[in-house]
Design a protein around this motif. Structure first.
Motif, PDB file in Angstrom:
ATOM      1  N   LEU A 102      62.591  73.836  -1.635  1.00  0.00           N
ATOM      2  CA  LEU A 102      61.824  73.915  -2.881  1.00  0.00           C
ATOM      3  C   LEU A 102      60.807  72.783  -2.924  1.00  0.00           C
ATOM      4  CD1 LEU A 102      61.517  75.179  -5.783  1.00  0.00           C
ATOM      5  CD2 LEU A 102      63.142  73.406  -6.533  1.00  0.00           C
ATOM      6  N   PHE A 103      59.559  73.120  -3.220  1.00  0.00           N
ATOM      7  CA  PHE A 103      58.532  72.087  -3.371  1.00  0.00           C
ATOM      8  C   PHE A 103      58.730  71.360  -4.700  1.00  0.00           C
ATOM      9  CE2 PHE A 103      56.247  74.250   0.016  1.00  0.00           C
ATOM     10  CZ  PHE A 103      55.569  73.205   0.639  1.00  0.00           C
ATOM     11  N   LEU A 104      58.825  70.026  -4.626  1.00  0.00           N
ATOM     12  CA  LEU A 104      58.919  69.193  -5.826  1.00  0.00           C
ATOM     13  C   LEU A 104      57.535  68.749  -6.285  1.00  0.00           C
ATOM     14  CD1 LEU A 104      61.984  67.000  -4.792  1.00  0.00           C
ATOM     15  CD2 LEU A 104      61.965  69.173  -6.038  1.00  0.00           C
ATOM     16  N   ASP A 105      56.625  68.595  -5.340  1.00  0.00           N
ATOM     17  CA  ASP A 105      55.210  68.369  -5.623  1.00  0.00           C
ATOM     18  C   ASP A 105      54.432  68.985  -4.469  1.00  0.00           C
ATOM     19  OD1 ASP A 105      55.140  66.414  -3.502  1.00  0.00           O
ATOM     20  OD2 ASP A 105      55.926  64.931  -4.909  1.00  0.00           O
ATOM     21  N   VAL A 106      53.161  68.649  -4.331  1.00  0.00           N
ATOM     22  CA  VAL A 106      52.333  69.370  -3.357  1.00  0.00           C
ATOM     23  C   VAL A 106      52.771  69.164  -1.911  1.00  0.00           C
ATOM     24  CG1 VAL A 106      50.298  69.480  -4.831  1.00  0.00           C
ATOM     25  CG2 VAL A 106      50.645  67.490  -3.349  1.00  0.00           C
ATOM     26  N   ASN A 107      53.463  68.067  -1.610  1.00  0.00           N
ATOM     27  CA  ASN A 107      53.864  67.858  -0.215  1.00  0.00           C
ATOM     28  C   ASN A 107      55.279  67.310  -0.050  1.00  0.00           C
ATOM     29  OD1 ASN A 107      53.447  65.297  -1.145  1.00  0.00           O
ATOM     30  ND2 ASN A 107      51.652  64.876   0.128  1.00  0.00           N
ATOM     31  N   THR A 108      56.114  67.459  -1.080  1.00  0.00           N
ATOM     32  CA  THR A 108      57.503  67.006  -0.998  1.00  0.00           C
ATOM     33  C   THR A 108      58.434  68.178  -1.272  1.00  0.00           C
ATOM     34  OG1 THR A 108      56.859  64.815  -1.812  1.00  0.00           O
ATOM     35  CG2 THR A 108      59.206  65.360  -1.846  1.00  0.00           C
ATOM     36  N   THR A 109      59.428  68.353  -0.419  1.00  0.00           N
ATOM     37  CA  THR A 109      60.387  69.446  -0.596  1.00  0.00           C
ATOM     38  C   THR A 109      61.808  68.901  -0.576  1.00  0.00           C
ATOM     39  OG1 THR A 109      60.572  69.880   1.790  1.00  0.00           O
ATOM     40  CG2 THR A 109      58.847  71.068   0.586  1.00  0.00           C
ATOM     41  N   ARG A 110      62.721  69.695  -1.100  1.00  0.00           N
ATOM     42  CA  ARG A 110      64.145  69.392  -0.960  1.00  0.00           C
ATOM     43  C   ARG A 110      64.854  70.642  -0.466  1.00  0.00           C
ATOM     44  NH1 ARG A 110      67.543  71.612  -4.645  1.00  0.00           N
ATOM     45  NH2 ARG A 110      66.752  72.180  -6.719  1.00  0.00           N
ATOM     46  N   PRO A 111      65.863  70.490   0.391  1.00  0.00           N
ATOM     47  CA  PRO A 111      66.583  71.660   0.922  1.00  0.00           C
ATOM     48  C   PRO A 111      67.178  72.497  -0.201  1.00  0.00           C
ATOM     49  CG  PRO A 111      67.157  69.669   2.135  1.00  0.00           C
ATOM     50  CD  PRO A 111      66.363  69.224   0.940  1.00  0.00           C
ATOM     51  N   LEU A 112      67.113  73.803  -0.022  1.00  0.00           N
ATOM     52  CA  LEU A 112      67.583  74.707  -1.070  1.00  0.00           C
ATOM     53  C   LEU A 112      68.675  75.653  -0.573  1.00  0.00           C
ATOM     54  CD1 LEU A 112      66.961  75.394  -4.057  1.00  0.00           C
ATOM     55  CD2 LEU A 112      65.391  77.156  -3.222  1.00  0.00           C
ATOM     56  N   ALA A 113      68.468  76.280   0.585  1.00  0.00           N
ATOM     57  CA  ALA A 113      69.444  77.263   1.063  1.00  0.00           C
ATOM     58  C   ALA A 113      69.235  77.527   2.549  1.00  0.00           C
ATOM     59  CB  ALA A 113      69.312  78.565   0.273  1.00  0.00           C
ATOM     60  N   ASN A 114      70.275  78.092   3.158  1.00  0.00           N
ATOM     61  CA  ASN A 114      70.221  78.508   4.563  1.00  0.00           C
ATOM     62  C   ASN A 114      70.739  79.935   4.679  1.00  0.00           C
ATOM     63  OD1 ASN A 114      69.453  75.864   5.495  1.00  0.00           O
ATOM     64  ND2 ASN A 114      71.590  75.242   5.263  1.00  0.00           N
ATOM     65  N   SER A 115      70.279  80.617   5.714  1.00  0.00           N
ATOM     66  CA  SER A 115      70.770  81.968   5.975  1.00  0.00           C
ATOM     67  C   SER A 115      70.654  82.242   7.469  1.00  0.00           C
ATOM     68  CB  SER A 115      69.957  83.006   5.192  1.00  0.00           C
ATOM     69  OG  SER A 115      70.450  84.314   5.421  1.00  0.00           O
ATOM     70  N   THR A 116      71.587  83.012   7.999  1.00  0.00           N
ATOM     71  CA  THR A 116      71.573  83.352   9.422  1.00  0.00           C
ATOM     72  C   THR A 116      71.691  84.861   9.585  1.00  0.00           C
ATOM     73  OG1 THR A 116      72.613  81.242  10.012  1.00  0.00           O
ATOM     74  CG2 THR A 116      72.683  83.002  11.653  1.00  0.00           C
ATOM     75  N   LEU A 117      70.783  85.428  10.363  1.00  0.00           N
ATOM     76  CA  LEU A 117      70.806  86.860  10.665  1.00  0.00           C
ATOM     77  C   LEU A 117      71.326  87.063  12.078  1.00  0.00           C
ATOM     78  CD1 LEU A 117      67.303  87.895   9.235  1.00  0.00           C
ATOM     79  CD2 LEU A 117      69.507  87.845   8.058  1.00  0.00           C
ATOM     80  N   ASP A 118      72.090  88.110  12.268  1.00  0.00           N
ATOM     81  CA  ASP A 118      72.646  88.399  13.589  1.00  0.00           C
ATOM     82  C   ASP A 118      71.540  88.738  14.585  1.00  0.00           C
ATOM     83  OD1 ASP A 118      75.210  88.020  12.633  1.00  0.00           O
ATOM     84  OD2 ASP A 118      75.511  90.152  12.174  1.00  0.00           O
ATOM     85  N   GLY A 119      71.782  88.403  15.847  1.00  0.00           N
ATOM     86  CA  GLY A 119      70.836  88.748  16.897  1.00  0.00           C
ATOM     87  C   GLY A 119      70.792  90.251  17.132  1.00  0.00           C
ATOM     88  N   PHE A 120      69.703  90.724  17.723  1.00  0.00           N
ATOM     89  CA  PHE A 120      69.569  92.160  17.977  1.00  0.00           C
ATOM     90  C   PHE A 120      68.494  92.398  19.032  1.00  0.00           C
ATOM     91  CE2 PHE A 120      66.330  91.204  14.907  1.00  0.00           C
ATOM     92  CZ  PHE A 120      65.283  92.072  15.166  1.00  0.00           C
ATOM     93  N   TYR A 121      68.482  93.616  19.560  1.00  0.00           N
ATOM     94  CA  TYR A 121      67.471  94.017  20.547  1.00  0.00           C
ATOM     95  C   TYR A 121      66.401  94.845  19.852  1.00  0.00           C
ATOM     96  CZ  TYR A 121      65.168  96.414  24.405  1.00  0.00           C
ATOM     97  OH  TYR A 121      64.222  96.913  25.261  1.00  0.00           O
TER      98      TYR A 121
END
Length: 224
Positions: free
Chosen positions: A93-112
């Motif tokens: 999440l952007f707190l100002d124009v160039n500062t962020t804080r971690p918000l979430a993670n997600s992982t998708l399964d590999g595929f062909y």
């Protein structure tokens, strides 16, 4: 006295020319066969239910910390398949124009993915701190930094290449009233800097204008 025939020299030149041509065509064919293009990755849709003011009158929805998104992957290789390892996405999440804080993670399964194919993957992530944690606005909107990283290998005929790292990121603007991504088109996760807005476009436009003026002056001076 008759001069000696020159046919052997002509035949030799013809053979050399044919050899060089065949070698060049073979090299070109191998280069076209082995050359690969990196897949492109896009955020097609992104939705934050906690920002949707039509439903957040209900306290249950106002604390909804879900990030719902649709990831599109496009294989640009018309004659090669692509195998993706697990795709890891991070949201900040952007707190100002160039500062962020971690918000979430997600992982998708590999595929062909087949030759020249596209795939869309719907998934979700849980934002840290509850839905209220995404109400920080910058320039009147909520901005998220979305990044991904994975490793891919290409299938050429019946053989896979070694794995290559594939990554990218982009800044996604979200409407504070609907919770939907503002840009209706897919946003490519490429090499965008981690910054809301940019002065690069105005500077580039000024440079183009000055260049055009300079060229015009040169043309006028040449005919005067």
């Amino acid at each position: 006295m008759a001069r000696p025939a020159r046919e052997p020299r002509i035949n030799c030149c013809t053979c050399c020319t044919s050899f060089i041509t065949s070698t060049g065509l073979t090299i070109l064919f191998l280069w076209l066969t082995l050359r690969t293009q990196q897949p492109k990755c896009f955020i097609q849709s992104l939705y934050l239910p906690s920002l949707n003011k039509t439903i957040t009158s209900n306290h249950k929805h106002s604390i909804n910390n879900t990030i719902i998104f649709n990831l599109k992957l496009a294989n640009q290789n018309e004659d090669k398949g692509v195998y993706y390892d697990a795709i890891c996405l991070t949201f900040a999440l952007f707190l100002d124009v160039n500062t962020t804080r971690p918000l979430a993670n997600s992982t998708l399964d590999g595929f062909y993915q087949g030759h020249g194919k596209t795939a869309e993957k719907w998934s979700s992530a849980e934002a840290r701190g509850g839905g209220g944690g995404v109400n920080r606005t910058v320039q009147g909107s909520v901005f998220l930094r979305v990044e991904f990283v994975t490793r891919v290998k290409y299938k050429i005929l019946f053989v896979y290449t070694k794995r290559h790292r594939l990554s990218g990121g982009a800044n996604v603007e979200v409407n504070v009233s609907s919770g939907q991504k503002v840009n209706p088109k897919g946003i490519r996760l490429g090499n965008d800097p981690v910054r809301v807005g940019s002065e690069a476009a105005p500077v580039r436009g000024l440079w183009v204008a000055l260049s055009g003026t300079f060229v015009s002056l040169l043309v006028l001076s040449a005919f005067t």
